[in-house]
Design a protein around this motif. Sequence first.
Motif: not given
Length: 243
Positions: A103-107
């Motif tokens: 999720g951090g990479a997606f954001l």
Amino acid sequence: MTKQHLEIKTQDGTAKARLFRPAAPAKAGIILYMDIFGPRLALDQIAERLAGQGYAVLVPDLFYRSVPYGPFDPKTAFADEKTKAALSALSGGTTQDMTIRDGGAFLDALAAEGITGPVGVVGYCMGGARALNAAASYPHRIVAAASFHGGNLASDAADSPHRKAAMIKARVYVGVAGVDRSFPPEQSARLAEALRVAEVDHVIENYVGMGHGWCVEDHSAYDEAGAERHWKRLTTLFAETLG
């Protein structure tokens, strides 16, 4: 509307994703957490419809650690023992913690594309729990989280989303299939209690007569009237939280 193909660097590798952008500058970003059958036309169509309302929509492949796989036909996949086993291996081998890290990479990928403000998330089937866990894990960015026919949202598992309710700052909407073995009434009650105690702004709505998968057009349980009702709820949620 435009569609971009992205390769997102994560802690565990590279996730392919598609980013759907509106013609005008995007109002906000949305991450669409896929169902168990993976990225495909039916999910692209959901993203395109959201992009048509002014959002930039990211559709990442959550199973990127296991490529190549599929494709799967949602209407027949669970009737065949071989594809059923493959799907179970994919979903079981992609843990909640893995998707939370992703999720951090997606954001970051949205931010790299100029989408830096508040974000909404929506998940279908296995993506429902992942959307709620994302909201709990990135409360500084995610202001709206929706789950439709999400399974195991309040199970006995250690990574069940209801255990992280106190971390959620987003507004939450949960659309429940009328009869769904993956999210029985006792789990619905447990989730409602957890969200209420945590003072999370939330709605849990039961779609009577709908089967698991009713929102997604290529699913055997797809129901057009029920899907349109889901669209009304989803677009209202995002309009009121993302602008």
